[in-house]
Design an enzyme around this catalytic site. Structure first.
Site, short mmCIF file in Angstrom:
data_model
loop_
_atom_site.label_atom_id
_atom_site.label_comp_id
_atom_site.label_asym_id
_atom_site.label_seq_id
_atom_site.Cartn_x
_atom_site.Cartn_y
_atom_site.Cartn_z
N LYS A 104 21.42 21.00 53.11
CA LYS A 104 20.80 19.72 53.48
C LYS A 104 21.83 18.71 54.01
O LYS A 104 21.48 17.80 54.74
CB LYS A 104 20.02 19.15 52.31
CG LYS A 104 18.84 20.06 51.97
CD LYS A 104 17.83 19.42 51.06
CE LYS A 104 16.59 20.28 50.94
NZ LYS A 104 16.80 21.53 50.18
C1 LIG Z 1 15.94 22.58 50.20
C2 LIG Z 1 16.47 23.94 49.92
C3 LIG Z 1 15.79 25.10 50.34
C4 LIG Z 1 14.45 25.05 51.04
O1 LIG Z 1 14.57 24.56 52.34
P1 LIG Z 1 13.27 24.03 53.13
O2 LIG Z 1 13.80 23.39 54.35
O3 LIG Z 1 12.59 23.05 52.22
O4 LIG Z 1 12.41 25.21 53.42
C5 LIG Z 1 16.39 26.32 50.09
N1 LIG Z 1 17.57 26.42 49.44
C6 LIG Z 1 18.24 25.33 49.02
C7 LIG Z 1 19.52 25.51 48.30
C8 LIG Z 1 17.73 24.05 49.24
O5 LIG Z 1 18.39 22.98 48.82
#
Ligand SMILES: *Cc1c(COP(=O)(O)O)cnc(C)c1O
Length: 460
Positions: A104
């Site tokens: 993220k």
């Molecule tokens: C947020 C997250 C996901 C999921 O991603 P999306 O974009 O919501 O599908 C998967 N793995 C980790 C470690 C995350 O922080």
């Protein structure tokens, strides 16, 4: 629907009709344009891709913002998202070398630059209110810390995050960051955010904004690393690759869908769910059934524990031929009946053309995958990445390179790594003392008025 400019949707959440914002069309790259991107640095690639979606930031300004966001000092290397080859044709795309050790950061670091730039230009300030079960909140705080004109109020469920995640968020001492731990579960945090945001008067008086996963700029920023991964795993643009993507709110994999629509030669986008398999169920059957809060399992890949997938609406818009009336009808069905079924409709026949395939994994599958990848390649992967690797390997095809998205580093989820490998994961340099740093957090009951009062008292 009225047409909006990029900076209008950057700070806003939903479109005026309550739906999500989508581009009028996806930019389509010619073969020559794709070839021209192959040897660019990450930051230059990001300028080229993201620039195609922005109509109201001068190119030179965008260059400055993008180059400031994607620096080796922030992401550990100039590659930003380096490709690690496990064996020929099997790779990890390392998306989690940013400040909070989850993918993220890639979008959020750019969002921090964009927010500060646009707010300054408009002479406005913003109070970001969010709820997190772990990764989003810390990524937002690290991206917004110390920025002019921005405060962050982040709600998290008291005592429910991993010790590492807690330490990451609560140890921030910046004056513009406010951590609020709610005595309750994540859903209660999210309900408070919704209640505050639905109070239109409060929202405008106190300039409340959001950085949640439906934020359009976040999606756009994520398109870049699909190109980066593709170029790193191939030597010519005639080759196809498949991506395995651990999925929750469908933000990451939707960015892959956009890359594919832009003309990137992607064979399959392999969606990995955990036990909370709303999305896997859809891609197997055409049936979308949102889960109630009680039905959501608390798993060892917690960032994928979802009851519904917020970005999924954007994909369905494409699937039903970009018919806004149809999408509105389907989402009314979601509200009234808890879901819809496209399995019996003509649209379902077209789903294959989008290259999406899916699978689900269990705790045991993750543990075994972490073990086998460690044994075979001497590489430790986190439980979310393990979901993706597990499903990816099931769907792997001869002659098609498989790129598995590494969405977090194992250091964030020590308990599961201990269970799988019998020892703690490595702590990356600079994070050794994290858990003994002074923490700053206000603990509150799940009470909307109390949260509002807190925000008011901190924004005078
Ligand atoms: C947020 C997250 C996901 C999921 O991603 P999306 O974009 O919501 O599908 C998967 N793995 C980790 C470690 C995350 O922080």
């Amino acid at each position: 629907m009225p047409v909006a400019h990029f900076c209008d949707v950057l700070l806003g959440g939903l479109a005026p009709d309550g739906g999500l914002v989508v581009p009028q069309q996806y930019p389509r790259l010619t073969a020559a344009e794709l070839a021209g991107l192959r040897n660019l640095s990450y930051a230059d690639l990001a300028c080229a891709i993201i620039g195609r979606f922005i109509d109201d930031i001068p190119e030179q300004d965008l260059r400055t913002l993008v180059h400031r966001a994607y620096r080796a000092e922030v992401f550990g290397s100039a590659e930003i998202t380096p490709l690690q080859t496990l064996e020929p044709g099997l790779h990890l795309l390392k998306l989690s070398n940013g400040p909070t050790l989850a993918f993220k950061d890639v979008a959020m670091q750019l969002l921090g630059e964009l927010f500060e730039y646009v707010l300054k230009r408009q002479g406005r300030t913003l109070n970001i209110l969010g709820a997190t079960s772990g990764d989003t909140g810390s990524a937002a705080e690290y991206a917004m810390r110390g920025r002019k004109g921005i405060r962050v109020f982040m709600l998290s469920p008291h005592g429910k995050m991993s010790p590492f995640q807690r330490a990451q968020m609560y140890s921030l001492q910046d004056a513009n960051i406010f951590n609020i731990a709610i005595r309750g579960v994540f859903d209660e945090c999210q309900d408070i955010v919704k209640a505050v945001s639905n109070d239109a008067a409060f929202k405008s008086t106190h300039r409340i904004g959001a950085v949640n996963s439906i934020n359009w700029a976040r999606v756009v920023a994520q398109v870049v690393y699909y190109f980066k991964g593709y170029f790193a795993a191939t030597s010519s643009n005639d080759e196809q690759v498949s991506f395995a993507v651990p999925s929750g709110n469908f933000g990451n994999i939707f960015a892959g869908h956009i890359a594919r629509m832009m003309g990137l030669p992607v064979r399959h986008l392999i969606l990995a769910s955990n036990e909370n398999d709303v999305l896997d169920e859809f891609f197997r059957s055409g049936r979308y059934r949102v889960r109630s809060g009680r039905e959501v399992a608390h798993t060892s890949s917690p960032s994928m524990d979802i009851s519904k997938a917020s970005n999924f609406e954007r994909f369905v818009f494409d699937l039903v031929g970009r018919d806004p009336v149809m999408v509105a009808r389907l989402w009314r069905e979601v509200e009234d009946a808890g879901g819809f079924n496209l399995g019996e409709t003509p649209f379902w026949r077209d789903v294959a053309q989008y290259g999406l395939v899916s699978g689900r994994s269990t705790h045991q599958n993750r543990i075994e995958t972490i073990r086998s990848i460690h044994k075979k390649y001497d590489v430790t992967i986190d439980p979310h990445t393990a979901d993706g690797v597990y499903i990816g390997l099931q769907q792997r095809e001869n002659g098609v390179p498989l790129i598995c998205m590494e969405t977090a580093l194992p250091a964030k989820f020590a308990e599961t790594i201990r269970e799988a490998l019998g020892h703690d994961p490595d702590v990356p340099p600079g994070y050794e003392g994290l858990q003994s740093r002074l923490q700053r957090v206000t603990v509150m009951d799940p009470d909307v008025e109390a949260v509002k009062t807190y925000i008011v008292s901190r924004t005078k």
